[in-house]
Design an enzyme around this catalytic site. Structure first.
Site, PDB file in Angstrom:
ATOM      1  N   GLU A  38       0.834  -1.204   0.000  1.00  0.00           N
ATOM      2  CA  GLU A  38       0.000   0.000   0.000  1.00  0.00           C
ATOM      3  C   GLU A  38       0.866   1.250   0.000  1.00  0.00           C
ATOM      4  O   GLU A  38       1.851   1.329   0.755  1.00  0.00           O
ATOM      5  CB  GLU A  38      -0.893  -0.032   1.243  1.00  0.00           C
ATOM      6  CG  GLU A  38      -2.265   0.505   1.012  1.00  0.00           C
ATOM      7  CD  GLU A  38      -3.083  -0.359   0.062  1.00  0.00           C
ATOM      8  OE1 GLU A  38      -3.141  -0.028  -1.144  1.00  0.00           O
ATOM      9  OE2 GLU A  38      -3.669  -1.357   0.524  1.00  0.00           O
ATOM     10  N   ASP A  41       2.969   2.074  -4.935  1.00  0.00           N
ATOM     11  CA  ASP A  41       2.976   2.124  -6.411  1.00  0.00           C
ATOM     12  C   ASP A  41       3.598   3.416  -6.938  1.00  0.00           C
ATOM     13  O   ASP A  41       4.406   3.386  -7.874  1.00  0.00           O
ATOM     14  CB  ASP A  41       1.585   1.851  -7.024  1.00  0.00           C
ATOM     15  CG  ASP A  41       0.468   2.796  -6.619  1.00  0.00           C
ATOM     16  OD1 ASP A  41       0.693   3.637  -5.716  1.00  0.00           O
ATOM     17  OD2 ASP A  41      -0.626   2.698  -7.226  1.00  0.00           O
ATOM     18  N   GLY A 127     -13.208   2.252  -1.297  1.00  0.00           N
ATOM     19  CA  GLY A 127     -11.787   1.935  -1.478  1.00  0.00           C
ATOM     20  C   GLY A 127     -11.596   0.733  -2.386  1.00  0.00           C
ATOM     21  O   GLY A 127     -10.584   0.042  -2.307  1.00  0.00           O
ATOM     22  N   SER A 129     -11.835   0.925  -5.818  1.00  0.00           N
ATOM     23  CA  SER A 129     -11.470   1.408  -7.153  1.00  0.00           C
ATOM     24  C   SER A 129     -12.607   1.419  -8.154  1.00  0.00           C
ATOM     25  O   SER A 129     -12.441   0.986  -9.298  1.00  0.00           O
ATOM     26  CB  SER A 129     -10.304   0.585  -7.726  1.00  0.00           C
ATOM     27  OG  SER A 129      -9.165   0.869  -7.003  1.00  0.00           O
ATOM     28  N   ASP A 175      -4.346   0.476  -9.482  1.00  0.00           N
ATOM     29  CA  ASP A 175      -5.772   0.164  -9.650  1.00  0.00           C
ATOM     30  C   ASP A 175      -6.106  -0.110 -11.121  1.00  0.00           C
ATOM     31  O   ASP A 175      -6.806  -1.063 -11.451  1.00  0.00           O
ATOM     32  CB  ASP A 175      -6.638   1.332  -9.140  1.00  0.00           C
ATOM     33  CG  ASP A 175      -6.289   1.731  -7.716  1.00  0.00           C
ATOM     34  OD1 ASP A 175      -5.593   0.953  -7.040  1.00  0.00           O
ATOM     35  OD2 ASP A 175      -6.703   2.824  -7.299  1.00  0.00           O
ATOM     36  N   TYR A 225      -3.633  12.294   0.474  1.00  0.00           N
ATOM     37  CA  TYR A 225      -2.966  11.398  -0.497  1.00  0.00           C
ATOM     38  C   TYR A 225      -1.862  12.169  -1.226  1.00  0.00           C
ATOM     39  O   TYR A 225      -0.717  11.709  -1.316  1.00  0.00           O
ATOM     40  CB  TYR A 225      -4.001  10.849  -1.487  1.00  0.00           C
ATOM     41  CG  TYR A 225      -3.437   9.829  -2.468  1.00  0.00           C
ATOM     42  CD1 TYR A 225      -3.396   8.485  -2.147  1.00  0.00           C
ATOM     43  CD2 TYR A 225      -2.935  10.233  -3.711  1.00  0.00           C
ATOM     44  CE1 TYR A 225      -2.880   7.553  -3.029  1.00  0.00           C
ATOM     45  CE2 TYR A 225      -2.424   9.301  -4.606  1.00  0.00           C
ATOM     46  CZ  TYR A 225      -2.399   7.969  -4.260  1.00  0.00           C
ATOM     47  OH  TYR A 225      -1.875   7.049  -5.140  1.00  0.00           O
TER      48      TYR A 225
HETATM   49  C1  GLA Z   1      -5.244   4.553  -4.280  1.00  0.00           C
HETATM   50  C2  GLA Z   1      -4.475   4.888  -5.553  1.00  0.00           C
HETATM   51  C3  GLA Z   1      -3.450   3.801  -5.866  1.00  0.00           C
HETATM   52  C4  GLA Z   1      -2.562   3.519  -4.662  1.00  0.00           C
HETATM   53  C5  GLA Z   1      -3.408   3.298  -3.404  1.00  0.00           C
HETATM   54  C6  GLA Z   1      -2.568   3.180  -2.158  1.00  0.00           C
HETATM   55  O1  GLA Z   1      -6.018   3.403  -4.471  1.00  0.00           O
HETATM   56  O2  GLA Z   1      -5.371   5.002  -6.636  1.00  0.00           O
HETATM   57  O3  GLA Z   1      -2.677   4.182  -6.990  1.00  0.00           O
HETATM   58  O4  GLA Z   1      -1.614   4.538  -4.479  1.00  0.00           O
HETATM   59  O5  GLA Z   1      -4.331   4.360  -3.204  1.00  0.00           O
HETATM   60  O6  GLA Z   1      -1.805   2.023  -2.209  1.00  0.00           O
END
Ligand code: GLA
Length: 391
Positions: A38, A41, A127, A129, A175, A225
């Site tokens: 987590e 990326d 969460g 996506s 994602d 974020y």
């Molecule tokens: C969100 C972002 C991803 C990643 C996660 C955390 O889902 O879209 O790209 O950074 O947070 O791991």
């Protein structure tokens, strides 16, 4: 929950009702849960997500003009736009569709005008996506209408760019990549620097992945974020590496001063999480669920204490999972996704799923007054065109 088939049937029927003719194509793209890896990326690190069997479905057919018309089950209305003519006040969800259409047109995928209906059984804000699924479903329909198939990584990158440039979210690639390339029965170990993907089979029927949605999404999620990304860039800059992927534990000493205390904690999370992700893939490959579970708990603690993206509701579910423990059928649990609400993922014994779900629901409700949303899921395939026989 509606099955993929029902969802696709609903979208097709709605299309005919809205636009007075049947759709030519239907595309489905899955949401995802990340098992571990987590906030790695965008640091060029490793992630281990899976596509889940919950989808965005888009039914579409070409029209005789240049307009793109979109009816969405999210808003229950039709909105339209003209590619290449800039945006007005789009509803938030339309930005993902418009972004992908505009960038695909730029990339040479010519669709002309078309009509679409969007349906989804992915809860937004959980969460999982749902936005990446909407982008990938749109890109898949655009491929079908234009007759051009993108390379899977180019497709994931195009969808990521749509999110950056049209929705203003500086997300990483995880994602979109897993929504494009997920494979039924497998987790996807992705090196986010080289974009090399390795599929890790998790086909033991005695095991299951349980998603528990806290049903909270704290407002600070988006701003925090972007802030975490900047913290990581400062830490990398301070260490003289292009991204934290290249940092090792020994480097942390060089972030010893008081003003670098935050950068040091963020870097410690990323360095540890990259190692945990590779270790988890190896543990799953050898069927070591105790080791996998321990790594999941360690990931959660690091996200809570060093990365500071958890929240009370996520911590409560993880604590309940720990209390149930391996004896009660829970091997591990952690927050999944960006954090500040959303869902946890637990690795559990499939046979004990009903009692585990009940215990988490009762104890979480007692502690927070909120009914969580819970479901067992399994790794699904990435985005694709649906054929009549398939759904
Ligand atoms: C969100 C972002 C991803 C990643 C996660 C955390 O889902 O879209 O790209 O950074 O947070 O791991």
């Amino acid at each position: 929950m509606q099955s993929l088939r029902t969802l696709a049937d609903t979208a097709a029927a709605r299309f005919t009702e809205q636009f007075g003719r049947p759709p030519e194509n239907s595309a489905a793209a899955p949401g995802r849960v990340n098992v571990i890896g987590e906030h790695t990326d965008y640091n060029g690190g490793f992630v281990l997500p899976m596509a889940i069997d919950r989808h965005v479905v888009i039914a579409a057919a070409r029209s005789s003009n240049k307009t793109v018309r979109v009816w969405s089950g999210l808003s229950g209305e039709t909105v339209s736009f003209h590619p290449g003519e800039g945006g007005g006040e789009d509803p938030a969800w339309l930005r993902y569709v418009r972004g992908v259409v505009e960038l695909s047109t730029e990339a040479g995928l010519k669709t002309g005008g078309f009509d679409t209906v969007v349906e989804s059984n992915l809860p937004p804000g959980a969460g999982l996506s749902s936005s990446a699924a909407l982008e990938v479903a749109t890109a898949t329909i655009v491929e079908a209408l234009s007759g051009v198939t993108l390379d899977p990584f180019d497709k994931a990158r195009l969808c990521q760019r749509a999110e950056h440039e049209y929705a203003g979210v500086p997300c990483g690639i995880m994602d979109q990549a897993v929504s494009v390339m997920g494979r039924c029965g497998n987790l996807m170990l992705l090196d986010c620097r080289s974009l090399e993907a390795k599929h890790i089979p998790v086909e033991n029927p005695a095991l299951a992945f349980l998603v528990s949605n806290t049903r909270v999404k704290h407002d600070l999620a988006d701003g925090e974020y972007a802030l975490r990304r900047r913290d990581c860039e400062s830490a990398a800059h301070e260490l003289g590496v292009s991204s934290l992927r290249d940092a090792v534990t020994g480097d942390l000493e060089r972030l010893g001063s008081a003003e670098l205390a935050i950068a040091k904690r963020r870097a410690r999370h990323v360095i540890g999480e990259n190692a945990r992700t590779l270790d988890t893939a190896a543990a799953l490959e050898r069927g070591d669920y105790a080791a996998t579970g321990a790594l999941m708990y360690a990931s959660h603690e690091s996200l809570r204490d060093d990365y500071e993206v958890s929240c009370a509701e996520l911590d409560i579910i993880v604590e309940i999972a720990r209390e149930i423990g391996a004896a009660g059928g829970v091997h591990g649990c952690r927050m999944t996704g960006a954090g500040f609400g959303g869902s946890t993922i637990s690795l559990i014994d499939a046979a004990r799923a009903p009692e585990i779900i009940e215990t988490i629901r009762d104890r979480y409700h007692k502690a927070t007054g909120i009914e969580p949303e819970q479901f067992v899921t399994r790794p699904a395939d990435g985005g694709r065109i649906l054929s009549q026989g398939e759904y």
